[in-house]
Scaffold this motif. Structure first.
Motif, PDB file in Angstrom:
ATOM      1  N   ILE A 142       0.837  -1.204   0.000  1.00 36.17           N
ATOM      2  CA  ILE A 142       0.000   0.000   0.000  1.00 36.17           C
ATOM      3  C   ILE A 142       0.870   1.251   0.000  1.00 36.17           C
ATOM      4  CG2 ILE A 142      -1.647   1.312   1.379  1.00 36.17           C
ATOM      5  CD1 ILE A 142      -2.826  -1.340   2.305  1.00 36.17           C
ATOM      6  N   ALA A 143       1.896   1.280   0.856  1.00 34.13           N
ATOM      7  CA  ALA A 143       2.775   2.451   0.938  1.00 34.13           C
ATOM      8  C   ALA A 143       3.527   2.669  -0.372  1.00 34.13           C
ATOM      9  CB  ALA A 143       3.753   2.287   2.096  1.00 34.13           C
ATOM     10  N   SER A 144       3.964   1.599  -1.020  1.00 36.47           N
ATOM     11  CA  SER A 144       4.717   1.734  -2.272  1.00 36.47           C
ATOM     12  C   SER A 144       3.838   2.295  -3.379  1.00 36.47           C
ATOM     13  CB  SER A 144       5.284   0.373  -2.684  1.00 36.47           C
ATOM     14  OG  SER A 144       6.198  -0.112  -1.723  1.00 36.47           O
ATOM     15  N   ILE A 145       2.630   1.762  -3.506  1.00 38.62           N
ATOM     16  CA  ILE A 145       1.741   2.261  -4.560  1.00 38.62           C
ATOM     17  C   ILE A 145       1.346   3.708  -4.282  1.00 38.62           C
ATOM     18  CG2 ILE A 145      -0.532   1.974  -5.611  1.00 38.62           C
ATOM     19  CD1 ILE A 145      -0.271  -0.996  -5.225  1.00 38.62           C
ATOM     20  N   SER A 146       1.027   4.030  -3.045  1.00 40.94           N
ATOM     21  CA  SER A 146       0.615   5.392  -2.712  1.00 40.94           C
ATOM     22  C   SER A 146       1.737   6.392  -2.947  1.00 40.94           C
ATOM     23  CB  SER A 146       0.159   5.456  -1.248  1.00 40.94           C
ATOM     24  OG  SER A 146      -0.916   4.571  -1.020  1.00 40.94           O
ATOM     25  N   ALA A 147       2.972   5.997  -2.647  1.00 36.73           N
ATOM     26  CA  ALA A 147       4.104   6.909  -2.816  1.00 36.73           C
ATOM     27  C   ALA A 147       4.435   7.154  -4.276  1.00 36.73           C
ATOM     28  CB  ALA A 147       5.328   6.361  -2.087  1.00 36.73           C
ATOM     29  N   GLN A 148       4.087   6.227  -5.145  1.00 33.75           N
ATOM     30  CA  GLN A 148       4.401   6.363  -6.565  1.00 33.75           C
ATOM     31  C   GLN A 148       3.197   6.800  -7.396  1.00 33.75           C
ATOM     32  OE1 GLN A 148       6.923   2.913  -8.016  1.00 33.75           O
ATOM     33  NE2 GLN A 148       6.461   2.162  -5.959  1.00 33.75           N
ATOM     34  N   SER A 149       2.086   7.124  -6.735  1.00 30.40           N
ATOM     35  CA  SER A 149       0.869   7.486  -7.452  1.00 30.40           C
ATOM     36  C   SER A 149       0.351   8.819  -6.929  1.00 30.40           C
ATOM     37  CB  SER A 149      -0.201   6.394  -7.272  1.00 30.40           C
ATOM     38  OG  SER A 149       0.308   5.123  -7.617  1.00 30.40           O
ATOM     39  N   ASN A 150      -0.720   9.301  -7.572  1.00 30.77           N
ATOM     40  CA  ASN A 150      -1.321  10.549  -7.127  1.00 30.77           C
ATOM     41  C   ASN A 150      -2.236  10.311  -5.939  1.00 30.77           C
ATOM     42  OD1 ASN A 150      -3.678   9.440  -8.216  1.00 30.77           O
ATOM     43  ND2 ASN A 150      -3.372  10.463 -10.175  1.00 30.77           N
ATOM     44  N   PHE A 151      -2.821  11.387  -5.476  1.00 32.29           N
ATOM     45  CA  PHE A 151      -3.634  11.318  -4.257  1.00 32.29           C
ATOM     46  C   PHE A 151      -4.837  10.401  -4.426  1.00 32.29           C
ATOM     47  CE2 PHE A 151      -7.736  13.267  -3.114  1.00 32.29           C
ATOM     48  CZ  PHE A 151      -7.808  12.847  -1.803  1.00 32.29           C
ATOM     49  N   ALA A 152      -5.515  10.481  -5.575  1.00 32.36           N
ATOM     50  CA  ALA A 152      -6.741   9.706  -5.772  1.00 32.36           C
ATOM     51  C   ALA A 152      -6.457   8.211  -5.729  1.00 32.36           C
ATOM     52  CB  ALA A 152      -7.398  10.093  -7.098  1.00 32.36           C
ATOM     53  N   VAL A 153      -5.416   7.791  -6.437  1.00 36.50           N
ATOM     54  CA  VAL A 153      -5.063   6.369  -6.449  1.00 36.50           C
ATOM     55  C   VAL A 153      -4.668   5.911  -5.056  1.00 36.50           C
ATOM     56  CG1 VAL A 153      -3.466   4.653  -7.378  1.00 36.50           C
ATOM     57  CG2 VAL A 153      -4.390   6.433  -8.871  1.00 36.50           C
ATOM     58  N   GLY A 154      -3.880   6.724  -4.354  1.00 35.67           N
ATOM     59  CA  GLY A 154      -3.471   6.355  -3.002  1.00 35.67           C
ATOM     60  C   GLY A 154      -4.646   6.228  -2.054  1.00 35.67           C
ATOM     61  N   ALA A 155      -5.620   7.139  -2.169  1.00 38.46           N
ATOM     62  CA  ALA A 155      -6.790   7.076  -1.296  1.00 38.46           C
ATOM     63  C   ALA A 155      -7.606   5.815  -1.563  1.00 38.46           C
ATOM     64  CB  ALA A 155      -7.655   8.321  -1.496  1.00 38.46           C
ATOM     65  N   VAL A 156      -7.765   5.454  -2.844  1.00 38.42           N
ATOM     66  CA  VAL A 156      -8.533   4.251  -3.186  1.00 38.42           C
ATOM     67  C   VAL A 156      -7.822   2.999  -2.684  1.00 38.42           C
ATOM     68  CG1 VAL A 156      -9.372   2.837  -5.097  1.00 38.42           C
ATOM     69  CG2 VAL A 156      -9.657   5.310  -5.171  1.00 38.42           C
ATOM     70  N   VAL A 157      -6.511   2.929  -2.889  1.00 40.04           N
ATOM     71  CA  VAL A 157      -5.752   1.762  -2.446  1.00 40.04           C
ATOM     72  C   VAL A 157      -5.803   1.626  -0.929  1.00 40.04           C
ATOM     73  CG1 VAL A 157      -3.432   0.768  -2.308  1.00 40.04           C
ATOM     74  CG2 VAL A 157      -4.231   1.739  -4.451  1.00 40.04           C
ATOM     75  N   ASN A 158      -5.679   2.724  -0.204  1.00 37.85           N
ATOM     76  CA  ASN A 158      -5.737   2.668   1.257  1.00 37.85           C
ATOM     77  C   ASN A 158      -7.120   2.280   1.753  1.00 37.85           C
ATOM     78  OD1 ASN A 158      -3.232   3.864   2.961  1.00 37.85           O
ATOM     79  ND2 ASN A 158      -3.217   4.710   0.897  1.00 37.85           N
ATOM     80  N   ALA A 159      -8.163   2.750   1.078  1.00 39.83           N
ATOM     81  CA  ALA A 159      -9.520   2.434   1.513  1.00 39.83           C
ATOM     82  C   ALA A 159      -9.878   0.981   1.247  1.00 39.83           C
ATOM     83  CB  ALA A 159     -10.520   3.357   0.824  1.00 39.83           C
ATOM     84  N   THR A 160      -9.325   0.396   0.171  1.00 39.39           N
ATOM     85  CA  THR A 160      -9.668  -0.990  -0.180  1.00 39.39           C
ATOM     86  C   THR A 160      -8.747  -1.984   0.508  1.00 39.39           C
ATOM     87  OG1 THR A 160      -8.307  -0.712  -2.179  1.00 39.39           O
ATOM     88  CG2 THR A 160     -10.687  -0.367  -2.392  1.00 39.39           C
ATOM     89  N   PHE A 161      -7.460  -1.901   0.226  1.00 39.87           N
ATOM     90  CA  PHE A 161      -6.525  -2.877   0.784  1.00 39.87           C
ATOM     91  C   PHE A 161      -6.156  -2.575   2.230  1.00 39.87           C
ATOM     92  CE2 PHE A 161      -5.847  -3.516  -3.737  1.00 39.87           C
ATOM     93  CZ  PHE A 161      -5.791  -4.896  -3.824  1.00 39.87           C
ATOM     94  N   GLY A 162      -6.431  -1.346   2.719  1.00 39.70           N
ATOM     95  CA  GLY A 162      -6.083  -1.019   4.091  1.00 39.70           C
ATOM     96  C   GLY A 162      -6.834  -1.841   5.117  1.00 39.70           C
ATOM     97  N   SER A 163      -8.010  -2.330   4.758  1.00 37.20           N
ATOM     98  CA  SER A 163      -8.820  -3.130   5.678  1.00 37.20           C
ATOM     99  C   SER A 163      -8.975  -4.565   5.203  1.00 37.20           C
ATOM    100  CB  SER A 163     -10.204  -2.484   5.840  1.00 37.20           C
ATOM    101  OG  SER A 163     -10.105  -1.165   6.315  1.00 37.20           O
ATOM    102  N   ILE A 164      -8.204  -4.961   4.207  1.00 40.73           N
ATOM    103  CA  ILE A 164      -8.427  -6.268   3.587  1.00 40.73           C
ATOM    104  C   ILE A 164      -8.104  -7.408   4.542  1.00 40.73           C
ATOM    105  CG2 ILE A 164      -6.128  -6.553   2.591  1.00 40.73           C
ATOM    106  CD1 ILE A 164      -9.487  -7.280   0.864  1.00 40.73           C
ATOM    107  N   THR A 165      -7.093  -7.238   5.388  1.00 37.00           N
ATOM    108  CA  THR A 165      -6.723  -8.321   6.308  1.00 37.00           C
ATOM    109  C   THR A 165      -7.851  -8.621   7.284  1.00 37.00           C
ATOM    110  OG1 THR A 165      -4.391  -7.672   6.148  1.00 37.00           O
ATOM    111  CG2 THR A 165      -5.026  -9.086   7.994  1.00 37.00           C
ATOM    112  N   GLU A 166      -8.375  -7.582   7.920  1.00 36.65           N
ATOM    113  CA  GLU A 166      -9.454  -7.785   8.893  1.00 36.65           C
ATOM    114  C   GLU A 166     -10.729  -8.272   8.214  1.00 36.65           C
ATOM    115  OE1 GLU A 166      -7.699  -5.112   8.450  1.00 36.65           O
ATOM    116  OE2 GLU A 166      -6.672  -4.543  10.309  1.00 36.65           O
TER     117      GLU A 166
END
Length: 761
Positions: free
Chosen positions: A404-428
């Motif tokens: 998540i951190a790698s994709i967010s750091a190499q992408s714009n804000f919108a992509v980072g927000a979507v990735v964090n919202a989806t995969f950020g809770s995927i484990t739980e």
């Protein structure tokens, strides 16, 4: 978010500061002045409250700010001076200047301050090796570095090496040496093994050299000599490879040697002597690598196996420190180890991943193999399978966080927000959905209560334990730490909204529902006036009028409104009111708006690689979660432990261990703001994203999940939110406040431990 560079940065500093959050030191020497409604006020008036700065002292605020507020404001507006000073304080309080090696790292650091983004401490790009400290350079050394002053060799770690590894490796070499001497043809290898047997028993301060042409000629002409030539002292600089061989011109004819791969002794060695040593060194490598702090022993064994044992035996020489000082520059050091234990190896990374996460990764394979192959529990019990499956989620959570951190750091804000919202809770979410499905299929309503306990446990752990432990550790090192109370207030407000929304159906059901008990008995026997004792009392949800017409629509309404509140929070903190965070990238560093170009930065994981790893880690997490729920029943059947306790501890906090580590690292760097945001971010996502997803999943596929919690969950969560908001009001933290949060957390755990089993368990 507004991002800018400080144009006049002075690189001098009176004290060392955290490298990622160093304040602009030019404010210390020549503070700029600001004009607000015609009033001239120095910006440094309230900059004494700067966040995350090692130069801050409370006394500086008391001595500077009052004087500035009363004397530096113009006399024509005396009544506005304090108001303007307060406004200036609020504006400057949140300023942070970050330093980064490249654009990608700058983007990652800025993302850490953004609401809705997971906080990540580790680097996502490769750091220039020459800029690292000597301590870090030594961690990545190949053990071919000769130090002129290595210190004392008799240490606890070196002595422990002898008992853990040295004696049996030395015995193995001794046995192989005897074997090679028996063959006669391999006598040269027998002599080499004898020397290595003495070396591995106590390798510290000794060096294994590859002999050059001149020294080899000496040994050929005088076989009985010690093969030591007089020369210059070894003045090799610290952490630089030892000098390589300098050929000496000679006119003597040397007898031609048989090439290494044309000797019969070579193949005899590879057939008889080398294979058992492969096993010995592999075992030593494995165990010393697993222990982490003994990684130098692992490197020593790996280098011996891959380099030294494949050289011609006459080219290998073992020397001590006293002998090395008399040697010339005609040998090349192959192996020199001074200490078997290095406590700094907890920082060691492999391709950007911490060594502890790398060592735990094999647990995933073990869990899947024994979980799906050993269906009848012939080789491992259900308890062991449960423990392995739960532990395997830890490295997978770490890999997901890195992706998540790698994709967010190499992408714009919108992509980072979507990735964090989806995969950020995927484990739980993976675990919760798997548990609900298995409980529905096996008709075990207990798993539904375990899921609710895990949700509440995650909420309590993120509100109380993570901030508390970070405050304790950070406070012990930095005494008192300050954070941006305004940005923290945004997270606290969202936390209030989310907790209120999640528990609204529970309060509604208690206000209008009917209390139903399974059995009530008269404790006084036949005396009808005696008290009644009722068991398994709960609010009736089978009342169609109340549940289907009132509670269920309320649940769906709340589940729809919570994600909307999350999106509003994103817009507020990242767009319309981004100045709350006011992140500045120091002059000469990267412009994070153009991070996609990377500006020559070498990332550990590219975007495509990160996405592939995220998908693979998600699939493996699903498999491990399935095994966890399959083998959890023996744990739930323990008579002395409440099912509530298992949910709020093991199932709730194990996936959050990487986040806890990140928060502690931020606190140690005097960046308590990010430590507090770590827990708040997870708690908000639990309430505003994870729970609505579970509700709508239940709407499409009924697994019996109802958003009504027990009284213990309700009051524990509400009390925790009120307590943490009270502690965060003053914008300061110390170890006492952290201890208060942790003590309250353990008190709540005690309540769960002694609580009766929930209905259906």
């Amino acid at each position: 978010m507004s991002l800018s560079s400080n144009p006049g940065t002075d690189t001098t500093s009176r004290r060392r500061r955290p490298p990622e959050h160093e304040q602009d030191s030019s404010w210390e020497h020549s503070p700029p002045s600001c004009h607000i409604h015609g009033l001239q006020i120095h910006d440094q008036v309230c900059e004494a409250e700067q966040l995350n700065s090692a130069d801050y002292t409370p006394s500086s605020l008391r001595s500077i700010c009052p004087a500035q507020c009363t004397t530096k404001c113009t006399s024509s507006h005396p009544c506005q001076s304090h108001h303007l000073c307060d406004d200036s304080r609020e504006e400057l309080q949140s300023k942070r200047t970050i330093r980064a090696e490249n654009e990608v790292e700058a983007n990652k650091l800025v993302n850490n301050y953004r609401f809705g983004f997971r906080k990540w401490k580790s680097h996502v790009t490769e750091r220039p090796f020459e800029e690292r400290s000597d301590v870090v350079k030594e961690l990545y050394s190949e053990l071919n570095v000769i130090k002129p002053q290595a210190g004392h060799f008799i240490t606890c770690g070196n002595i422990a090496y002898v008992f853990l590894f040295g004696w049996w490796v030395s015995v193995a070499y001794l046995l192989v040496s005897v074997l090679m001497f028996i063959t006669i043809i391999g006598a040269s290898y027998g002599k080499l093994c004898w020397n290595l047997s003495c070396y591995f028993l106590w390798p510290f301060g000794k060096t294994i050299h590859e002999i050059g042409n001149t020294l080899r000629r000496c040994c050929n002409e005088a076989p009985d000599c010690d093969c030591i030539t007089e020369g210059l002292d070894d003045n090799s600089p610290v952490l630089l490879p030892s000098p390589t061989e300098i050929p000496i011109v000679t006119t003597l004819e040397q007898p031609a040697r048989t090439p290494y791969w044309r000797r019969f002794s070579t193949y005899l060695w590879l057939l008889l002597g080398y294979p058992p040593l492969v096993v010995i060194h592999s075992l030593a490598c494995f165990f010393s690598w697993i222990l982490v702090f003994t990684i130098p022993v692992s490197k020593m064994n790996a280098r011996t196996l891959s380099v030294i044992l494949l050289l011609p035996p006459e080219d290998v020489s073992v020397s001590t420190c006293s002998q090395r000082k008399r040697q010339g520059y005609e040998t090349r050091a192959l192996l020199c180890c001074y200490h078997a234990v290095n406590w700094y190896y907890y920082k060691y990374t492999v391709d950007g991943i911490n060594v502890f996460a790398v060592n735990l990764l094999p647990l995933v394979i073990i869990a899947i193999v024994i979980g799906y192959i050993d269906q009848d529990n012939q080789y491992a019990s259900s308890e062991a399978k449960f423990a392995i499956a739960v532990s395997s989620i830890i490295p997978l959570s770490y890999y997901i966080g890195m992706g998540i951190a790698s994709i967010s750091a190499q992408s714009n804000f919108a992509v980072g927000a979507v990735v964090n919202a989806t995969f950020g809770s995927i484990t739980e979410l993976t675990f919760y959905i798997t548990a609900l499905l298995r409980g529905h299929q096996a008709d075990k309503p207990c798993l539904q209560e375990v899921v609710k306990a895990a949700l509440t446990g995650t909420l309590l752990g993120c509100i109380l334990f993570i901030p508390g432990i970070c405050m304790i550790i950070g406070g012990l090192k930095h005494s008192e730490q300050r954070f941006n109370s305004r940005s923290t207030g945004v997270s606290s407000a969202l936390l209030f909204i989310s907790v209120g929304g999640v528990f609204a159906p529970t309060l509604f059901s208690k206000a209008y529902g009917s209390l139903v008990c399974d059995a009530c008995t008269n404790s006084a026997g036949g005396n009808s006036s005696g008290p009644f004792v009722c068991h398994n009392c709960h609010y009736d949800l089978n009342n169609g009028t109340l549940f289907h017409n009132h509670i269920e629509p309320l649940v769906y309404s709340v589940s729809a409104l919570l994600p909307v509140a999350y999106i509003i929070g994103l817009l507020f903190t990242l767009k319309t009111h981004s100045y709350i965070y006011n992140i500045h990238v120091e002059e000469g560093q990267a412009d994070v708006h153009h991070a996609s170009g990377h500006s020559g930065a070498v990332v550990h994981w590219s975007r495509w690689r990160s996405m592939v790893i995220l998908i693979m880690a998600t699939v493996l997490t699903s498999a491990c979660a399935d095994l966890t729920t399959e083998h959890i029943q023996p744990i739930l059947n323990q008579p002395n432990i409440s099912q509530y306790f298992i949910g709020v501890t093991v199932l709730a906090m194990v996936p959050e261990i990487p986040e806890i580590v990140n928060g502690i690292q931020f606190a140690l760097q005097n960046n308590i703001s990010l430590s507090l945001e770590v827990g708040s971010c997870i708690a908000v996502q639990v309430c505003m994203l994870q729970i609505p997803v579970l509700v709508f999943f239940n709407a499409f596929y009924d697994v019996g999940f109802v958003l009504i919690f027990s009284d213990l969950h309700l009051w524990a969560s509400i009390f925790s939110v009120i307590l943490v908001n009270y502690i965060f009001m003053d914008g300061k933290s110390d170890y006492f406040q952290g201890a208060a949060l942790v003590v309250v957390y353990f008190i709540l755990l005690a309540l769960y431990y002694f609580a009766p089993s929930p209905k259906g368990c």
